[in-house]
Design a protein around this motif. Structure first.
Motif, short mmCIF file in Angstrom:
data_model
loop_
_atom_site.label_atom_id
_atom_site.label_comp_id
_atom_site.label_asym_id
_atom_site.label_seq_id
_atom_site.Cartn_x
_atom_site.Cartn_y
_atom_site.Cartn_z
N ILE A 342 0.82 -1.21 0.00
CA ILE A 342 0.00 0.00 0.00
C ILE A 342 0.86 1.26 0.00
O ILE A 342 0.64 2.18 -0.80
N PHE A 343 1.85 1.32 0.88
CA PHE A 343 2.68 2.52 0.97
C PHE A 343 3.58 2.67 -0.26
O PHE A 343 3.89 3.80 -0.66
N SER A 344 3.97 1.56 -0.85
CA SER A 344 4.78 1.64 -2.07
C SER A 344 3.95 2.18 -3.23
O SER A 344 4.42 3.04 -3.98
N VAL A 345 2.74 1.69 -3.37
CA VAL A 345 1.85 2.21 -4.42
C VAL A 345 1.61 3.70 -4.22
O VAL A 345 1.67 4.49 -5.17
N ALA A 346 1.36 4.11 -2.97
CA ALA A 346 1.13 5.53 -2.69
C ALA A 346 2.35 6.37 -3.02
O ALA A 346 2.23 7.49 -3.53
N PHE A 347 3.54 5.85 -2.74
CA PHE A 347 4.78 6.61 -3.01
C PHE A 347 5.02 6.74 -4.51
O PHE A 347 5.33 7.83 -5.02
N TYR A 348 4.89 5.64 -5.23
CA TYR A 348 5.22 5.65 -6.66
C TYR A 348 4.16 6.32 -7.52
O TYR A 348 4.42 6.68 -8.67
N ASP A 349 2.95 6.51 -6.98
CA ASP A 349 1.83 6.95 -7.80
C ASP A 349 2.10 8.25 -8.53
O ASP A 349 1.75 8.40 -9.70
N SER A 350 2.74 9.22 -7.88
CA SER A 350 2.98 10.51 -8.52
C SER A 350 3.94 10.40 -9.70
O SER A 350 3.88 11.19 -10.64
N TYR A 351 4.84 9.40 -9.66
CA TYR A 351 5.77 9.20 -10.78
C TYR A 351 5.08 8.58 -11.98
O TYR A 351 5.51 8.75 -13.12
N TRP A 352 4.00 7.84 -11.74
CA TRP A 352 3.32 7.14 -12.83
C TRP A 352 2.48 8.07 -13.69
O TRP A 352 1.99 7.66 -14.73
N THR A 353 2.30 9.31 -13.29
CA THR A 353 1.49 10.24 -14.06
C THR A 353 2.33 11.12 -14.98
O THR A 353 1.79 11.98 -15.66
N LEU A 354 3.64 10.89 -15.00
CA LEU A 354 4.52 11.79 -15.73
C LEU A 354 4.63 11.47 -17.22
O LEU A 354 5.14 12.26 -17.99
N SER A 355 4.17 10.30 -17.64
CA SER A 355 4.29 9.93 -19.03
C SER A 355 3.20 8.94 -19.40
O SER A 355 2.52 8.39 -18.53
N LYS A 356 3.07 8.68 -20.71
CA LYS A 356 2.09 7.70 -21.17
C LYS A 356 2.45 6.31 -20.66
O LYS A 356 1.59 5.53 -20.25
N ALA A 357 3.75 6.01 -20.66
CA ALA A 357 4.20 4.71 -20.15
C ALA A 357 3.86 4.58 -18.67
O ALA A 357 3.48 3.50 -18.20
N GLY A 358 3.99 5.69 -17.94
CA GLY A 358 3.65 5.68 -16.53
C GLY A 358 2.17 5.40 -16.31
O GLY A 358 1.78 4.67 -15.40
N SER A 359 1.32 5.97 -17.17
CA SER A 359 -0.12 5.75 -17.07
C SER A 359 -0.45 4.28 -17.34
O SER A 359 -1.31 3.69 -16.66
N LEU A 360 0.22 3.69 -18.30
CA LEU A 360 0.02 2.27 -18.58
C LEU A 360 0.48 1.42 -17.41
O LEU A 360 -0.17 0.42 -17.07
N LEU A 361 1.58 1.81 -16.78
CA LEU A 361 2.07 1.09 -15.61
C LEU A 361 1.06 1.18 -14.47
O LEU A 361 0.81 0.20 -13.76
N LYS A 362 0.47 2.37 -14.33
CA LYS A 362 -0.53 2.56 -13.29
C LYS A 362 -1.73 1.64 -13.52
O LYS A 362 -2.25 1.01 -12.59
N MET A 363 -2.15 1.53 -14.78
CA MET A 363 -3.25 0.62 -15.11
C MET A 363 -2.86 -0.82 -14.80
O MET A 363 -3.66 -1.59 -14.27
N GLY A 364 -1.61 -1.16 -15.12
CA GLY A 364 -1.14 -2.52 -14.86
C GLY A 364 -1.11 -2.85 -13.38
O GLY A 364 -1.49 -3.95 -12.96
N VAL A 365 -0.65 -1.88 -12.57
CA VAL A 365 -0.59 -2.10 -11.12
C VAL A 365 -2.00 -2.26 -10.56
O VAL A 365 -2.25 -3.14 -9.72
#
Length: 556
Positions: A342-365
């Motif tokens: 939970i805390f790892s997802v919360a920490f990484y979440d802001s980095y996943w919005t920086l690019s299209k690849a990050g958005s896809l990663l967010k969907m995957g997670v």
């Protein structure tokens, strides 16, 4: 316009799934939590309230709250037990489990506040819901009241304390919550020092900082100096086999990839490294003087990870000199695995919005978290139902023979007197499902006998069915019942261990698994009174008896 419409539909679907996931979890808790004490519950609930009621001294009553439970002082568990008793006039174990689990909703509300402030995305929040409301941590939230009142509530108080401190809210409440964490579980010890560190780095007046530090350190010192450590020399444990224990610690962090099922430590070690990497990121920012880039949500996640890491350190390093390759993976610690994720997802979440690849990663997670949540019900069904049946079998064994059979290692010569008093005064039992099933059975009119092998070993009887025989193919549960050969009354109720038939489709349509065709059951002689006993195989499907078969006799 179509893209906007589809986006709105997607958001509505996500929120619908959030509520369905939470509802499914709470339904499972309500159905499988059982109103009878188990193991530590006898000391922390039954014995505590028995002594409290029987004590006439106010000082003695107060001291009961601060007695040790192993290396813990579980003041919160005892306060809730007393509160339920004072309000309702009785103690219901299931209610205590549910009260402990409310801390999960309280922690989720904290994450939701960050979501409202746009510090975490909807998909990140959704992934957190999936990791929080799944059943891998069934011991902590479904099966065992002592765990339910310790682990998640301790994290709840810790995280609220950190939240208030990070937002420079009232120092008094932050300090009080940190103290509650300390007296909910020994695992809350790190909360004290983290809160002091957060406050020290804030801009609040120095007098407030010094007052808080003085108060918290005094309470902590008083706690530590008056508690007995049962596990031996902690320093000696910490400095031995550091390399191996470090790998085990990484595996502990990544126990979402449960090593009890993966048959390899590699996935959990890799996941552990990923979950701890936020610490490396923050340290890098510290040395490069870019800490201003770290958001409040990320600081909140770091405090959570540090708290969890302290728990892992206690479990892996401090408990013994030699590495324990089995102890750290016990299911009673799986709540910490969930929170690492939970805390790892919360920490990484802001980095996943920086690019299209990050958005896809967010969907995957988010998708992976959902699959994990759904799968946990199938993977851990066997263990959840086993605990439920083990505890309900205890209730029958005590009714019939004044015996607490499970866990087998549990021994308490005074339990009969204490539990009798509890059942007369506050531990009022529900009409358990198994009790209803066996109530009207005529033990003399069983169906035809089936062949079984009974091995008479020095300390136990091991009963197993012959390979040519099959248990009822419709059975969901199998038990072995020992009746007195003289009066044909049931005396001991023992689980028949078996493998469930694998059927994913069948499980998700019925939420049950049927038992396989083979079983084995063990009667430990030290738990039985001398006598002659007839043995029966009881097959149960749903809420009714399927069949009762005679399988032999034993003599002790």
């Amino acid at each position: 316009m179509p893209s906007i419409t589809s986006h709105h539909l997607f958001v509505k679907l996500v929120w619908l799934l959030v509520f369905v996931i939470i509802a499914a979890f709470w339904t499972t808790v309500y159905y499988y939590a059982y109103n009878f004490p188990y193991y530590d519950d006898f000391q922390s609930i039954v014995l505590f309230l028995t002594n409290y009621i029987q004590s006439d001294s106010l000082s003695d009553k107060l001291m009961l709250f601060f007695e040790q439970n192993f290396e813990h002082r579980i003041v919160l568990a005892k306060l809730l037990t007393l509160a339920v008793f004072l309000v309702t006039g009785q103690v219901n174990i299931k209610i205590l489990i549910i009260l402990g689990d409310l801390s999960l909703l309280g922690t989720l509300f904290l994450i939701f506040k960050f979501f409202l402030n746009k510090q975490i995305s909807l998909l990140g929040f959704f992934a957190i819901v999936c990791l929080l409301f799944q059943v891998q941590h069934y011991e902590d939230t479904i099966s065992w009241a002592t765990c339910s009142l310790q682990h998640a509530p301790c994290l709840f108080f810790s995280m609220w304390s950190f939240y208030l401190a990070l937002h420079r809210k009232n120092v008094f409440w932050s300090s009080l919550l940190a103290t509650l964490a300390l007296f909910t579980s020994a695992n809350g010890l790190s909360t004290i020092f983290i809160v002091i560190a957060i406050t020290a780095c804030s801009s609040i007046p120095k007098l407030h900082k010094m007052t808080q530090a003085t108060f918290l350190l005094f309470v902590t010192a008083l706690h530590l100096l008056t508690i007995k450590i049962h596990s031996g020399s902690m320093l000696d444990h910490i400095v031995n086999h550091v390399a191996v224990k470090s790998v085990l610690l990484l595996s502990f962090v990544g126990q979402l990839a449960d090593t009890n099922y993966t048959s390899s430590m590699v996935p959990s070690v890799v996941l552990g490294f990923i979950f701890l990497f936020p610490l490396t990121i923050v340290l890098t920012k510290f040395f490069t003087k870019t800490l201003s880039d770290v958001t409040t949500m990320q600081w909140f996640s770091i405090t959570g990870i540090l708290t969890l890491l302290f728990v892992g350190f206690l479990i892996v390093f401090a408990r013994g000199k030699m590495p324990d390759f089995d102890g750290y993976r016990m299911d009673r610690y799986k709540i910490y695995s969930a929170f690492f994720g939970i805390f790892s997802v919360a920490f990484y979440d802001s980095y996943w919005t920086l690019s299209k690849a990050g958005s896809l990663l967010k969907m995957g997670v988010a998708a992976a978290a959902l699959i994990f949540c759904i799968s946990s019900y199938y993977v851990y069904y066997d263990k959840i139902t086993h605990y439920n049946r083990e505890i309900s079998a205890n209730e029958l064994n005590y009714d019939w023979s004044k015996t607490i059979y499970y866990p087998v290692v549990f021994e308490d010569v005074s339990i009969e007197n204490n539990l009798d008093f509890a059942q007369q005064h506050f531990l009022l039992s529900d009409q358990g499902r198994l009790r209803e099933i066996v109530r009207n059975i005529d033990w003399e009119k069983s169906k035809a006998s089936i062949d079984a092998t009974i091995a008479d070993l020095p300390d136990r009887f091991v009963i197993s069915n012959a390979k040519t025989n099959q248990a009822s193919p419709q059975a969901d549960e199998l038990y072995i019942v020992a009746t007195d050969a003289v009066d044909n009354q049931p005396k001991y109720f023992c689980l028949a261990f078996n493998n469930y038939v694998r059927s994913v489709k069948g499980f998700y349509t019925t939420f049950r698994k049927s038992v396989g065709t083979e079983f084995t059951s063990t009667f430990y002689k030290r738990k039985l009174k001398p006598g002659n006993y007839n043995l029966f195989l009881l097959s149960v499907h749903g809420e009714k008896t399927v069949s009762l078969n005679s399988i032999g006799k034993i003599t002790l």
